[in-house]
Design an enzyme around this catalytic site. Structure first.
Site, mmCIF file in Angstrom:
data_model
loop_
_atom_site.group_PDB
_atom_site.id
_atom_site.type_symbol
_atom_site.label_atom_id
_atom_site.label_comp_id
_atom_site.label_asym_id
_atom_site.label_seq_id
_atom_site.Cartn_x
_atom_site.Cartn_y
_atom_site.Cartn_z
ATOM 1 N N SER A 138 0.867 -1.172 0.000
ATOM 2 C CA SER A 138 0.000 0.000 0.000
ATOM 3 C C SER A 138 0.909 1.229 0.000
ATOM 4 O O SER A 138 1.729 1.388 0.907
ATOM 5 C CB SER A 138 -0.879 -0.013 1.247
ATOM 6 O OG SER A 138 -1.638 1.171 1.323
ATOM 7 N N LYS A 164 -1.040 -1.065 -4.438
ATOM 8 C CA LYS A 164 -2.219 -0.273 -4.078
ATOM 9 C C LYS A 164 -1.746 1.157 -3.887
ATOM 10 O O LYS A 164 -0.767 1.407 -3.187
ATOM 11 C CB LYS A 164 -2.839 -0.842 -2.809
ATOM 12 C CG LYS A 164 -3.727 0.097 -2.021
ATOM 13 C CD LYS A 164 -4.509 -0.694 -0.976
ATOM 14 C CE LYS A 164 -4.676 0.071 0.317
ATOM 15 N NZ LYS A 164 -5.348 -0.763 1.346
ATOM 16 N N LYS A 166 -2.969 5.070 -2.752
ATOM 17 C CA LYS A 166 -4.023 5.832 -2.083
ATOM 18 C C LYS A 166 -4.467 6.958 -3.017
ATOM 19 O O LYS A 166 -3.624 7.562 -3.698
ATOM 20 C CB LYS A 166 -3.494 6.414 -0.775
ATOM 21 C CG LYS A 166 -3.149 5.363 0.269
ATOM 22 C CD LYS A 166 -4.409 4.737 0.844
ATOM 23 C CE LYS A 166 -4.091 3.836 2.022
ATOM 24 N NZ LYS A 166 -5.298 3.261 2.621
ATOM 25 N N ASP A 191 -7.147 2.993 -3.296
ATOM 26 C CA ASP A 191 -7.892 3.025 -2.025
ATOM 27 C C ASP A 191 -8.202 4.477 -1.675
ATOM 28 O O ASP A 191 -7.294 5.282 -1.485
ATOM 29 C CB ASP A 191 -7.047 2.369 -0.919
ATOM 30 C CG ASP A 191 -7.795 2.253 0.406
ATOM 31 O OD1 ASP A 191 -8.980 2.669 0.478
ATOM 32 O OD2 ASP A 191 -7.193 1.758 1.386
ATOM 33 N N GLU A 216 -11.005 0.561 -3.619
ATOM 34 C CA GLU A 216 -11.316 0.229 -2.231
ATOM 35 C C GLU A 216 -11.997 1.402 -1.536
ATOM 36 O O GLU A 216 -11.522 2.534 -1.608
ATOM 37 C CB GLU A 216 -10.002 -0.131 -1.526
ATOM 38 C CG GLU A 216 -10.154 -0.600 -0.091
ATOM 39 C CD GLU A 216 -8.793 -0.971 0.542
ATOM 40 O OE1 GLU A 216 -7.794 -1.118 -0.197
ATOM 41 O OE2 GLU A 216 -8.736 -1.092 1.773
ATOM 42 N N ASP A 241 -13.702 -1.893 2.742
ATOM 43 C CA ASP A 241 -12.811 -1.975 3.899
ATOM 44 C C ASP A 241 -13.596 -1.458 5.114
ATOM 45 O O ASP A 241 -14.257 -2.234 5.811
ATOM 46 C CB ASP A 241 -11.543 -1.138 3.602
ATOM 47 C CG ASP A 241 -10.584 -1.003 4.770
ATOM 48 O OD1 ASP A 241 -10.908 -1.453 5.869
ATOM 49 O OD2 ASP A 241 -9.486 -0.423 4.601
ATOM 50 N N LYS A 265 -9.740 -6.962 7.801
ATOM 51 C CA LYS A 265 -8.762 -6.511 8.787
ATOM 52 C C LYS A 265 -9.174 -7.106 10.122
ATOM 53 O O LYS A 265 -10.311 -6.929 10.569
ATOM 54 C CB LYS A 265 -8.731 -4.988 8.881
ATOM 55 C CG LYS A 265 -8.039 -4.325 7.696
ATOM 56 C CD LYS A 265 -7.983 -2.827 7.833
ATOM 57 C CE LYS A 265 -7.309 -2.222 6.612
ATOM 58 N NZ LYS A 265 -7.570 -0.767 6.518
ATOM 59 N N GLY A 293 -4.030 -4.077 6.067
ATOM 60 C CA GLY A 293 -3.029 -3.747 7.079
ATOM 61 C C GLY A 293 -3.328 -2.404 7.705
ATOM 62 O O GLY A 293 -4.083 -1.598 7.145
HETATM 63 O O1 OSB Z 1 -7.297 1.763 4.362
HETATM 64 O O2 OSB Z 1 -6.052 0.070 4.167
HETATM 65 C C1 OSB Z 1 -6.266 1.179 4.654
HETATM 66 C C2 OSB Z 1 -3.223 2.297 6.694
HETATM 67 C C3 OSB Z 1 -3.841 3.002 7.695
HETATM 68 C C4 OSB Z 1 -5.203 3.143 7.681
HETATM 69 C C5 OSB Z 1 -5.973 2.563 6.666
HETATM 70 C C6 OSB Z 1 -5.364 1.837 5.662
HETATM 71 C C7 OSB Z 1 -3.961 1.735 5.653
HETATM 72 C C8 OSB Z 1 -3.202 1.070 4.606
HETATM 73 C C9 OSB Z 1 -1.839 0.573 4.991
HETATM 74 O O3 OSB Z 1 -3.550 1.000 3.456
HETATM 75 C C10 OSB Z 1 -1.655 -0.873 4.826
HETATM 76 C C11 OSB Z 1 -0.336 -1.301 5.426
HETATM 77 O O4 OSB Z 1 0.666 -1.236 4.729
HETATM 78 O O5 OSB Z 1 -0.318 -1.678 6.615
HETATM 79 MG MG MG Z 2 -8.386 0.622 3.002
#
Ligand code: OSB
Ligand code: MG
Length: 371
Positions: A138, A164, A166, A191, A216, A241, A265, A293
């Site tokens: 991510s 992924k 953001k 995401d 996402e 999510d 999660k 994560g």
């Molecule tokens: O939406 O998946 C998410 C991190 C913090 C809060 C929300 C998210 C995330 C990540 C990080 O996408 C995933 C990771 O590398 O742990």
């Molecule tokens: Mg997410």
């Protein structure tokens, strides 16, 4: 094997990230994590509360965790005779929300059970169908598109199986276009962390041209109905999510057509017992899942690995190497990822790694023993 917890140790650890992480709701430079150690007959189980530093992803944050554990959760857990870890969640089910806090404690009890049984955690939770976990990464919002392209290049070269990125209304269509131009072949997804509303459907539809694996959580954290409406307008599959906090919600979302893929999660759904139920509901409906994560330390990361061994975790997750987050992780060895973008599940008892007690001590800001 039954157990009775006679001590809970709370720790607040402060761990600076190797690189800041930015989502549509904010930027993080340093994690403030609460760890939960449960002790029964001198054996310890470890859990991590996956909430963020602010109540922006969900209602929980570092500051809400400690008082909840101390005043509401620990008194329901300490000294209680549990037949097994599957019974732990019910002891706190009268508390509204705060599933990450309740789930951190619950996950620690599964790890405890695994160690009491002297078996790997994946076995205790009924996993093990997958022995080599497929990993994605991510990548947060960057200061420049060049910086993003460079980061993607690094991760693709390291072998990660999907990227992924953001997105937010200030960082979406034009940026995804640049990424696709440079990396036409990679498995790519976006995401949004709830940054849009249904009024933005046209903008989100513009992403269809980039053949993303999925988008996402584009819409509000609690809005399953609008996601169903949006999915009818998009070709790109929607993955939920934030919206999915229980197996029942997963079932409803799938039935309504609000999600074609689900990110599981562990903390968000309140622990292993509920995560397994979400997994099973999705498997039954033919909906693939992957493990999300929350920038976890090695402890939460190891739990995610165990969870990812269940058979319907067929898509690469956000479970990646310790070194992407930390200069020094608090487990030994660190989580490492192979050149083909996989993590091999270990056979050691419990979550499969040792606590590095010296490293843990060096990042601990506060510690309290509850009896
Ligand atoms: O939406 O998946 C998410 C991190 C913090 C809060 C929300 C998210 C995330 C990540 C990080 O996408 C995933 C990771 O590398 O742990
Ligand atoms: Mg997410």
């Amino acid at each position: 094997m039954a157990f009775k917890i006679d001590r809970i140790v709370l720790r607040h650890v402060k761990m600076p990230l190797v690189h800041f992480f930015q989502t549509s709701f904010g930027r993080t430079y340093e994690r403030d994590i609460i760890l939960v150690e449960v002790v029964a007959d001198g054996v310890s189980g470890w859990g991590e509360v996956t909430a963020g530093e602010n109540p922006f992803y969900n209602e929980e944050w570092t500051g809400s965790i400690w008082p909840l554990l101390k005043e509401y959760i620990a008194p329901r857990i300490l000294g209680y005779e549990f037949a097994g870890p599957a019974d732990v969640a019910a002891r706190t089910s009268h508390i509204r929300g705060h599933k990450m806090t309740r789930g951190g404690l619950e996950a620690a009890c599964w790890d405890l059970q695994a160690r009491l049984n002297n078996e790997p955690l994946y076995k205790t939770i009924g996993g093990g169908a997958i022995k080599e976990i497929a990993c994605g990464v991510s990548i947060g919002i960057q200061d420049s598109v060049d910086q993003l392209l460079q980061k993607i290049d690094t991760e693709v070269s390291a072998g990660y199986q999907r990227i992924k990125m953001k997105i937010s209304p200030e960082w979406d269509v034009d940026v995804v276009r640049e990424v696709r131009k440079r990396f036409p072949q990679i498995k790519l997804m976006a995401d949004a962390n709830s940054a849009y509303t249904l009024a933005d459907a046209g903008r989100l539809k513009a992403l269809d041209e980039f053949y993303l694996m999925m988008i996402e959580q584009p819409l509000a954290h609690d809005e399953i109905i609008d996601h169903a409406e949006l999915q009818r307008q998009l070709q790109t599959p929607i993955c939920l999510d934030e919206c999915i906090r229980s197996a029942h919600q997963a079932e409803q979302a799938i039935k309504m057509g609000a999600a074609k893929i689900i990110n599981i999660k562990l903390g968000r759904v309140g622990g292993f017992a509920e995560a397994k139920k979400v997994h099973d509901v999705c498997a039954k409906a033919g909906v693939p899942v992957w493990c999300g994560g929350m920038l976890e330390s090695g402890i939460g990361r190891a739990h995610n690995i165990a969870l990812s061994t269940l058979p319907n975790f067929v898509l690469p997750g956000d479970v990646s190497a310790s070194k992407r987050y930390w200069k020094k992780d608090i487990i030994e060895p660190e989580v490492s990822v192979s050149g083909r973008g996989t993590i091999t599940v270990t056979e050691l008892p419990g979550f499969g790694y040792e606590i590095d007690h010296a490293a843990l001590k060096s990042v601990t800001a506060q510690e309290e023993v509850l009896v």
